[in-house]
Design a protein around this motif. Structure first.
Motif, PDB file in Angstrom:
ATOM      1  N   PHE A 116       0.880  -1.002   0.286  1.00 23.81           N
ATOM      2  CA  PHE A 116       0.130  -0.039   0.041  1.00 23.81           C
ATOM      3  C   PHE A 116       0.550   0.975   0.339  1.00 23.81           C
ATOM      4  O   PHE A 116       0.277   2.172  -1.585  1.00 23.81           O
ATOM      5  N   ARG A 117       1.888   1.349   0.590  1.00 25.19           N
ATOM      6  CA  ARG A 117       2.665   2.288   1.030  1.00 25.19           C
ATOM      7  C   ARG A 117       3.335   2.377  -0.546  1.00 25.19           C
ATOM      8  O   ARG A 117       3.943   4.008  -0.563  1.00 25.19           O
ATOM      9  N   TRP A 118       3.836   1.199  -1.149  1.00 23.30           N
ATOM     10  CA  TRP A 118       4.439   1.636  -2.718  1.00 23.30           C
ATOM     11  C   TRP A 118       3.922   2.278  -3.479  1.00 23.30           C
ATOM     12  O   TRP A 118       4.138   3.273  -3.994  1.00 23.30           O
ATOM     13  N   ALA A 119       2.293   2.297  -3.580  1.00 24.45           N
ATOM     14  CA  ALA A 119       0.938   1.733  -4.266  1.00 24.45           C
ATOM     15  C   ALA A 119       0.986   3.610  -3.897  1.00 24.45           C
ATOM     16  O   ALA A 119       0.527   4.419  -5.186  1.00 24.45           O
ATOM     17  N   GLN A 120       1.339   4.176  -3.264  1.00 23.69           N
ATOM     18  CA  GLN A 120       0.877   5.023  -2.705  1.00 23.69           C
ATOM     19  C   GLN A 120       2.045   6.308  -3.372  1.00 23.69           C
ATOM     20  O   GLN A 120       1.838   7.785  -3.778  1.00 23.69           O
ATOM     21  N   GLY A 121       3.274   5.888  -3.555  1.00 23.06           N
ATOM     22  CA  GLY A 121       4.660   6.780  -4.109  1.00 23.06           C
ATOM     23  C   GLY A 121       5.081   7.825  -3.093  1.00 23.06           C
ATOM     24  O   GLY A 121       5.422   8.564  -3.902  1.00 23.06           O
ATOM     25  N   HIS A 137       7.314  -1.574  -7.963  1.00 22.14           N
ATOM     26  CA  HIS A 137       6.796  -0.864  -8.490  1.00 22.14           C
ATOM     27  C   HIS A 137       4.857  -1.592  -8.679  1.00 22.14           C
ATOM     28  O   HIS A 137       4.915  -2.208  -8.744  1.00 22.14           O
ATOM     29  N   ILE A 138       3.997  -1.061  -7.579  1.00 23.90           N
ATOM     30  CA  ILE A 138       2.280  -1.296  -7.629  1.00 23.90           C
ATOM     31  C   ILE A 138       1.965   0.383  -8.821  1.00 23.90           C
ATOM     32  O   ILE A 138       2.242   1.282  -8.268  1.00 23.90           O
ATOM     33  N   GLN A 142      -4.055  -0.684  -8.589  1.00 22.41           N
ATOM     34  CA  GLN A 142      -4.340  -1.250  -7.413  1.00 22.41           C
ATOM     35  C   GLN A 142      -3.957  -0.526  -5.957  1.00 22.41           C
ATOM     36  O   GLN A 142      -4.833  -1.168  -5.277  1.00 22.41           O
ATOM     37  N   ARG A 143      -4.314   0.842  -6.005  1.00 23.40           N
ATOM     38  CA  ARG A 143      -3.636   0.743  -4.412  1.00 23.40           C
ATOM     39  C   ARG A 143      -5.073   0.666  -3.394  1.00 23.40           C
ATOM     40  O   ARG A 143      -5.550   0.558  -2.414  1.00 23.40           O
ATOM     41  N   GLY A 148      -7.409  -1.167   0.322  1.00 27.46           N
ATOM     42  CA  GLY A 148      -8.705  -2.565   1.251  1.00 27.46           C
ATOM     43  C   GLY A 148      -8.382  -3.334   1.814  1.00 27.46           C
ATOM     44  O   GLY A 148      -9.133  -3.343   3.102  1.00 27.46           O
ATOM     45  N   LEU A 149      -8.468  -4.028   1.431  1.00 28.33           N
ATOM     46  CA  LEU A 149      -7.488  -5.171   2.007  1.00 28.33           C
ATOM     47  C   LEU A 149      -7.121  -5.193   3.448  1.00 28.33           C
ATOM     48  O   LEU A 149      -7.059  -5.803   4.467  1.00 28.33           O
TER      49      LEU A 149
END
Length: 187
Positions: A116-121, A137-138, A142-143, A148-149
């Motif tokens: 999640f943190r990586w997806a937030q950038g 890289h996410i 998909q964040r 949500g998960l």
């Protein structure tokens, strides 16, 4: 109700060893603290300094939680951990299954937190001391699913940990079998 003896035989300890007890209570404190931080910042307006501070603390304590969980798993699988003899039957299996489920969920939560943190950038730092590099890289799209998960697993952990605590209290006050005393830091 008559108190039941602590489980274990003459060669089996009646308490967990000190590192196991410390790791257990540190894990409990971090789980509750991380959950509380998320609930408090969720009530604050987006972009406020307090919300950003709470999120930063959540990330830092989340990294600490990941390290404690890793240490706890390694300690659990080593010969250094001395355990009281587990009770058998249905309730022994239920207790063991609850522990396994909590470990799996906590490990999944750590992975989801990183993703999640990586997806937030956004910056991923440990109390401002060092940055955690982005290993994969996410996609930002998909964040939402990962977040949500992460939220669902957090609630599941809190509910199951609450059941775990209630079971410990039931053992102590109703069954009077000494199960809770095995994990208390004082004798």
């Amino acid at each position: 109700m008559n108190p039941l003896p602590l489980s274990g035989d003459a060669g089996s300890p009646t308490r967990y060893d000190t590192p196991t007890i410390l790791l257990h209570w540190l894990t409990a404190l971090l789980v509750v603290g991380l959950f509380a931080l998320a609930q408090v910042w969720d009530a604050l307006p987006r972009g406020t300094p307090t919300r950003k501070l709470l999120q930063s603390l959540h990330v830092s304590f989340g990294l600490l939680f990941a390290a404690v969980l890793a240490a706890r798993i390694v300690w659990r699988w080593t010969a250094g951990r001395r355990l009281p003899r587990a009770s058998g039957g249905f309730w022994g299996l239920a207790g063991s299954s609850m522990h396994v489920l909590l470990y799996v969920l906590m490990a999944a939560q750590v992975v989801l937190g990183f993703l999640f943190r990586w997806a937030q950038g956004e910056a991923f730092t440990f109390f401002g001391l060092f940055d955690v590099p982005t290993l994969i890289h996410i996609d930002r799209e998909q964040r939402r699913a990962i977040g949500g998960l992460h939220d669902t697993v957090a609630w599941t952990i809190i509910i199951l940990a609450g059941c775990h605590a209630l079971a410990g209290l039931a053992h102590h006050y109703w069954l009077k079998d000494g199960i809770l005393r095995r994990m208390l830091p004082w004798r």
